[in-house]
Design a protein around this motif. Structure first.
Motif, PDB file in Angstrom:
ATOM      1  N   ILE A 169      39.996  38.304  -2.730  1.00 33.52           N
ATOM      2  CA  ILE A 169      38.651  38.622  -3.205  1.00 33.52           C
ATOM      3  C   ILE A 169      37.642  38.033  -2.226  1.00 33.52           C
ATOM      4  CG2 ILE A 169      36.998  38.455  -5.097  1.00 33.52           C
ATOM      5  CD1 ILE A 169      39.311  37.850  -6.989  1.00 33.52           C
ATOM      6  N   TRP A 170      36.711  38.860  -1.824  1.00 33.23           N
ATOM      7  CA  TRP A 170      35.594  38.440  -0.985  1.00 33.23           C
ATOM      8  C   TRP A 170      34.537  39.521  -1.072  1.00 33.23           C
ATOM      9  CZ3 TRP A 170      34.881  40.855   4.066  1.00 33.23           C
ATOM     10  CH2 TRP A 170      35.850  41.812   4.375  1.00 33.23           C
ATOM     11  N   THR A 171      33.329  39.176  -0.761  1.00 38.85           N
ATOM     12  CA  THR A 171      32.232  40.138  -0.833  1.00 38.85           C
ATOM     13  C   THR A 171      32.105  40.807   0.527  1.00 38.85           C
ATOM     14  OG1 THR A 171      31.155  38.791  -2.526  1.00 38.85           O
ATOM     15  CG2 THR A 171      29.792  40.445  -1.410  1.00 38.85           C
ATOM     16  N   HIS A 172      32.632  42.016   0.598  1.00 38.84           N
ATOM     17  CA  HIS A 172      32.685  42.754   1.851  1.00 38.84           C
ATOM     18  C   HIS A 172      31.294  42.922   2.484  1.00 38.84           C
ATOM     19  CE1 HIS A 172      36.348  43.833  -0.333  1.00 38.84           C
ATOM     20  NE2 HIS A 172      36.912  44.030   0.851  1.00 38.84           N
ATOM     21  N   SER A 173      30.287  43.180   1.654  1.00 37.78           N
ATOM     22  CA  SER A 173      28.946  43.475   2.173  1.00 37.78           C
ATOM     23  C   SER A 173      28.302  42.288   2.883  1.00 37.78           C
ATOM     24  CB  SER A 173      28.027  43.985   1.060  1.00 37.78           C
ATOM     25  OG  SER A 173      27.853  42.987   0.069  1.00 37.78           O
ATOM     26  N   VAL A 174      28.747  41.051   2.579  1.00 30.76           N
ATOM     27  CA  VAL A 174      28.184  39.881   3.261  1.00 30.76           C
ATOM     28  C   VAL A 174      29.196  39.224   4.197  1.00 30.76           C
ATOM     29  CG1 VAL A 174      26.518  39.432   1.412  1.00 30.76           C
ATOM     30  CG2 VAL A 174      28.688  38.174   1.452  1.00 30.76           C
ATOM     31  N   GLY A 175      30.425  39.710   4.177  1.00 27.58           N
ATOM     32  CA  GLY A 175      31.439  39.168   5.066  1.00 27.58           C
ATOM     33  C   GLY A 175      31.895  37.769   4.714  1.00 27.58           C
ATOM     34  N   GLY A 176      31.982  37.476   3.420  1.00 30.32           N
ATOM     35  CA  GLY A 176      32.427  36.157   2.983  1.00 30.32           C
ATOM     36  C   GLY A 176      32.381  36.037   1.473  1.00 30.32           C
ATOM     37  N   LEU A 177      32.434  34.811   1.001  1.00 30.24           N
ATOM     38  CA  LEU A 177      32.460  34.542  -0.435  1.00 30.24           C
ATOM     39  C   LEU A 177      31.062  34.399  -1.023  1.00 30.24           C
ATOM     40  CD1 LEU A 177      35.349  31.912  -0.665  1.00 30.24           C
ATOM     41  CD2 LEU A 177      35.379  34.267  -1.510  1.00 30.24           C
ATOM     42  N   THR A 178      30.928  34.910  -2.249  1.00 29.29           N
ATOM     43  CA  THR A 178      29.732  34.700  -3.062  1.00 29.29           C
ATOM     44  C   THR A 178      30.200  34.276  -4.455  1.00 29.29           C
ATOM     45  OG1 THR A 178      29.636  36.978  -3.886  1.00 29.29           O
ATOM     46  CG2 THR A 178      28.457  36.503  -1.806  1.00 29.29           C
TER      47      THR A 178
END
Length: 132
Positions: free
Chosen positions: A90-99
């Protein structure tokens, strides 16, 4: 601290959404038992693996995860390797990292009753992880 599983993911198209630091991620990690931080290149992700009873149980596992992901509007990377090895990243693809969204989704996945899909030995290991 608010229970992550009670929160709702926010839309990932916000211009203010930024990837969190490893330090911030490590502060939230204890709230998602069994998940670990993984770094792929420069991208920090949450990752967790399970062993399911059969290939069909693996597909059912993914269906249940998919239902949660759709409800949250936040979608993990699902991997079924071999016939019974399941991994979720799981990671936030649109920001290129974790949210925080990633931790919310991990908490909701961890809250699912998936025991009848998992191999007995894997269930015992999973239960020990949650006791820690």
């Amino acid at each position: 601290m608010e229970d992550l599983s009670a929160k709702k993911c926010v839309p990932c198209d916000s211009k203010e959404l930024r990837p969190m630091t490893a330090e911030s991620a490590n502060l939230l990690l204890p709230q998602v038992n069994g998940w670990k931080l993984a770094k792929e290149g420069e991208v920090l992700k949450l990752s967790r693996s399970w062993k399911v009873k059969s290939f069909i149980k693996g597909l059912e596992f993914f269906r249940r995860i998919g239902d949660v992901a759709e409800a949250e509007g936040h979608h993990p990377d699902l991997h079924l390797v071999g016939w019974n090895n399941v991994t979720i990243d799981i990671w936030t693809h649109s920001v290129g990292g974790l949210t925080e969204n990633d931790f919310i989704l991990a908490a909701k996945i961890s809250g699912l009753d998936l025991g009848e899909l998992l191999r007995r030995k894997a269930k015992a290991v999973d239960a020990r992880l949650e006791e820690d």
